[in-house]
Design an enzyme around this catalytic site. Structure first.
Site, PDB file in Angstrom:
ATOM      1  NE  ARG A 171      -3.626  -2.479   0.352  1.00 29.63           N
ATOM      2  CZ  ARG A 171      -3.901  -3.038   0.076  1.00 29.63           C
ATOM      3  NH1 ARG A 171      -2.382  -3.419  -0.616  1.00 29.63           N
ATOM      4  NH2 ARG A 171      -3.873  -4.645  -0.342  1.00 29.63           N
ATOM      5  CB  SER A 223      -8.755  -1.016   5.004  1.00 26.67           C
ATOM      6  OG  SER A 223     -10.042  -2.564   4.670  1.00 26.67           O
ATOM      7  CD  GLU A 300      -4.786   0.662   2.869  1.00 22.94           C
ATOM      8  OE1 GLU A 300      -4.693  -0.022   4.209  1.00 22.94           O
ATOM      9  OE2 GLU A 300      -6.043   0.218   2.296  1.00 22.94           O
TER      10      GLU A 300
HETATM   11  C1  LIG Z   1     -15.660   0.213  -0.133  1.00 22.23           C
HETATM   12  C2  LIG Z   1     -14.045   0.674  -0.843  1.00 22.23           C
HETATM   13  C3  LIG Z   1     -13.400  -0.046  -0.713  1.00 22.23           C
HETATM   14  C4  LIG Z   1     -12.239  -0.266  -0.983  1.00 22.23           C
HETATM   15  N1  LIG Z   1     -11.290  -1.806  -1.352  1.00 22.23           N
HETATM   16  C5  LIG Z   1      -9.830  -0.946  -1.064  1.00 22.23           C
HETATM   17  C6  LIG Z   1      -9.206  -2.166  -1.355  1.00 22.23           C
HETATM   18  O1  LIG Z   1      -9.160  -3.228  -1.481  1.00 22.23           O
HETATM   19  N2  LIG Z   1      -7.732  -2.692  -1.646  1.00 22.23           N
HETATM   20  C7  LIG Z   1      -6.855  -0.916  -2.172  1.00 22.23           C
HETATM   21  O2  LIG Z   1      -6.256  -1.118  -1.796  1.00 22.23           O
HETATM   22  N3  LIG Z   1      -7.533  -0.147  -1.416  1.00 22.23           N
HETATM   23  C8  LIG Z   1      -8.835  -0.012  -1.080  1.00 22.23           C
HETATM   24  N4  LIG Z   1     -10.197   1.346  -0.646  1.00 22.23           N
HETATM   25  C9  LIG Z   1      -8.857   2.435  -0.678  1.00 22.23           C
HETATM   26  C10 LIG Z   1      -8.920   3.302  -2.368  1.00 22.23           C
HETATM   27  O3  LIG Z   1     -10.166   2.477  -3.050  1.00 22.23           O
HETATM   28  C11 LIG Z   1      -7.384   3.218  -2.853  1.00 22.23           C
HETATM   29  O4  LIG Z   1      -6.774   3.416  -2.196  1.00 22.23           O
HETATM   30  C12 LIG Z   1      -7.946   3.781  -4.144  1.00 22.23           C
HETATM   31  O5  LIG Z   1      -7.234   3.385  -5.119  1.00 22.23           O
HETATM   32  C13 LIG Z   1      -7.588   4.937  -4.216  1.00 22.23           C
HETATM   33  O6  LIG Z   1      -7.592   6.207  -5.317  1.00 22.23           O
HETATM   34  P1  LIG Z   1      -8.403   7.715  -5.795  1.00 22.23           P
HETATM   35  O7  LIG Z   1      -7.841   7.762  -7.036  1.00 22.23           O
HETATM   36  O8  LIG Z   1      -9.574   7.481  -4.944  1.00 22.23           O
HETATM   37  O9  LIG Z   1      -7.435   8.190  -4.640  1.00 22.23           O
HETATM   38  P2  LIG Z   1      -7.840   9.704  -3.156  1.00 22.23           P
HETATM   39  O10 LIG Z   1      -8.984   9.051  -2.685  1.00 22.23           O
HETATM   40  O11 LIG Z   1      -7.708  10.845  -4.345  1.00 22.23           O
HETATM   41  O12 LIG Z   1      -6.609   9.643  -2.580  1.00 22.23           O
HETATM   42  C14 LIG Z   1      -5.389   9.228  -2.439  1.00 22.23           C
HETATM   43  C15 LIG Z   1      -3.526   9.161  -2.338  1.00 22.23           C
HETATM   44  O13 LIG Z   1      -3.194   9.162  -2.915  1.00 22.23           O
HETATM   45  C16 LIG Z   1      -2.370  10.165  -4.101  1.00 22.23           C
HETATM   46  N5  LIG Z   1      -3.044  10.308  -5.552  1.00 22.23           N
HETATM   47  C17 LIG Z   1      -4.229  10.525  -5.934  1.00 22.23           C
HETATM   48  N6  LIG Z   1      -4.260  10.401  -7.487  1.00 22.23           N
HETATM   49  C18 LIG Z   1      -3.040  10.429  -7.683  1.00 22.23           C
HETATM   50  C19 LIG Z   1      -2.212  10.219  -9.085  1.00 22.23           C
HETATM   51  N7  LIG Z   1      -2.323  10.591 -10.294  1.00 22.23           N
HETATM   52  N8  LIG Z   1      -0.513  10.755  -8.898  1.00 22.23           N
HETATM   53  C20 LIG Z   1      -0.131  10.498  -7.462  1.00 22.23           C
HETATM   54  N9  LIG Z   1      -1.201  10.812  -6.661  1.00 22.23           N
HETATM   55  C21 LIG Z   1      -2.452  10.717  -6.815  1.00 22.23           C
HETATM   56  C22 LIG Z   1      -3.507  11.653  -3.242  1.00 22.23           C
HETATM   57  O14 LIG Z   1      -2.862  12.686  -3.252  1.00 22.23           O
HETATM   58  C23 LIG Z   1      -3.783  10.973  -2.385  1.00 22.23           C
HETATM   59  O15 LIG Z   1      -2.653  10.995  -1.389  1.00 22.23           O
HETATM   60  C24 LIG Z   1     -11.196   0.988  -1.222  1.00 22.23           C
HETATM   61  C25 LIG Z   1     -12.053   2.170  -0.895  1.00 22.23           C
HETATM   62  C26 LIG Z   1     -13.737   1.804  -0.239  1.00 22.23           C
HETATM   63  C27 LIG Z   1     -14.186   3.436  -0.349  1.00 22.23           C
END
Ligand SMILES: Cc1cc2nc3c(=O)[nH]c(=O)nc-3n(C[C@H](O)[C@H](O)[C@H](O)COP(=O)(O)OP(=O)(O)OC[C@H]3O[C@@H](n4cnc5c(N)ncnc54)[C@H](O)[C@@H]3O)c2cc1C
Length: 308
Positions: A171, A223, A300
């Site tokens: 992660r 999580s 996380e």
């Molecule tokens: C119901 C649910 C289930 C989930 N299940 C999982 C799972 O099974 N496994 C898992 O790993 N995660 C899971 N997650 C967490 C989440 O979906 C992941 O961490 C996801 O990859 C975050 O992506 P995001 O675009 O929403 O990032 P954001 O939440 O918008 O940002 C998170 C971080 O990433 C950075 N970021 C975003 N875009 C970029 C980019 N283009 N370049 C550089 N940095 C960037 C942001 O600056 C921030 O620091 C879950 C979340 C939910 C709500």
């Protein structure tokens, strides 16, 4: 700021925009301006303009791994996300804009018989957010299939980085330290059977529907804590949810914030609450685990803005 240039590039600008509208927790106060960028070109224009005017910024994707403070964020927020997948395919290799939703990418790969990301079906958020946090499930993570990325630096310049430079780990990636933005990524998948991959996708959706809350109807960021590091080199990570459940945290609640009944490591909102309530609840949950097991859980979910 030259808003005409941003609008001409296709960016959508919203002043005093509540970030609750752009996070899956549906929490978080306003930012002075939200700059919505769907394509790499729009994001380069926005970053270049912010750099020219000397303004700091924050970047978000789908907001699915964030807890944003009730007071909001005192600087421009860039949101890099598109609901129109931007994918170019050459055999087993996909060039994908990082604004593409990860689940749209998974659906595309399954549909054209490309294997390697089927474990990531249904994870919310963008490809960029997934790469920054090395999102994964069922022992697989996005870093396994990334060949290289195009990074955007804070002055608007782009550069190429190969997989090794990203230092993918559980992660995390080097991007959490450098703050560089993933503009696009080249993924190397393997050819597979489209029918089988589509079937696996359906099974994955079924499993997730039964184990996890649906973030579209139940606000959450998935999580809250990282799984616990193994105590020996041979060991596997242990589910943080097990420790939380044993420590009796399922009964905890602060206003509308509480653990999801089927998964103690997921905090949901089932009524009015603040982002501070969610953070306070998580601190109480972590304290209960520390008392029972002498273990410090690590968060996380990433915090944005100022909390008490
Ligand atoms: C119901 C649910 C289930 C989930 N299940 C999982 C799972 O099974 N496994 C898992 O790993 N995660 C899971 N997650 C967490 C989440 O979906 C992941 O961490 C996801 O990859 C975050 O992506 P995001 O675009 O929403 O990032 P954001 O939440 O918008 O940002 C998170 C971080 O990433 C950075 N970021 C975003 N875009 C970029 C980019 N283009 N370049 C550089 N940095 C960037 C942001 O600056 C921030 O620091 C879950 C979340 C939910 C709500």
């Amino acid at each position: 700021m030259n808003t005409a240039a941003l609008l001409a590039a296709g960016c959508v600008l919203r002043e005093h925009e509540p970030l609750a509208r752009h996070t899956t927790f549906q929490l978080g106060g306003p930012c002075p301006i939200l700059m919505d960028c769907a394509t790499p070109g729009q994001l380069v224009t926005a970053i270049t303009e912010l750099h020219r005017t000397g303004r700091d910024h924050v970047l978000i994707g789908g907001g699915s791994n964030l807890l944003v403070a009730d007071a909001g964020v005192p600087m421009p927020v860039l949101r890099y996300l598109t609901t129109q997948p931007l994918i170019q395919q050459a055999g087993d290799v996909l060039d994908v804009a990082a604004s593409t939703l990860l689940d749209d990418l998974c659906a595309y790969a399954a549909g054209c018989g490309l294997a390697g990301i089927e474990a990531l079906n249904c994870i919310p958020g963008t490809l960029g957010g997934a790469i920054a946090g090395n999102a994964g499930a069922f022992g697989k993570q996005i870093g396994d299939v990334v060949e290289s990325v195009t990074l955007l630096e804070c002055d608007g310049r782009t550069r190429h980085a190969d997989r090794a430079e990203l230092r993918f780990a559980y992660r995390s990636s080097s991007l959490h330290e450098t703050g560089e933005i993933v503009l696009a990524a080249r993924l190397h998948l393997q050819s597979g059977d489209a029918g089988q991959l589509t079937q696996q996708r359906a099974e994955c959706i079924h499993i997730r529907t039964h184990k996890h809350p649906d973030w579209r109807t139940t606000p959450t960021a998935g999580s809250f804590f990282r799984n616990v590091a193994p105590t020996s080199a041979a060991g596997r990570r242990q589910a943080a949810g097990w420790f939380l459940e044993q420590a009796g945290t399922l009964a905890m609640r602060i206003n509308g914030a509480r653990p999801y009944e089927k998964h103690a490591n997921i905090i949901i909102r089932d009524g009015p609450c603040s982002a501070q309530d969610v953070l306070d609840l998580s601190r109480q949950m972590a304290a209960a685990v520390a008392v029972k097991f002498g273990l410090q859980l690590e968060r996380e979910v990433r915090l944005l803005g100022a909390f008490a």
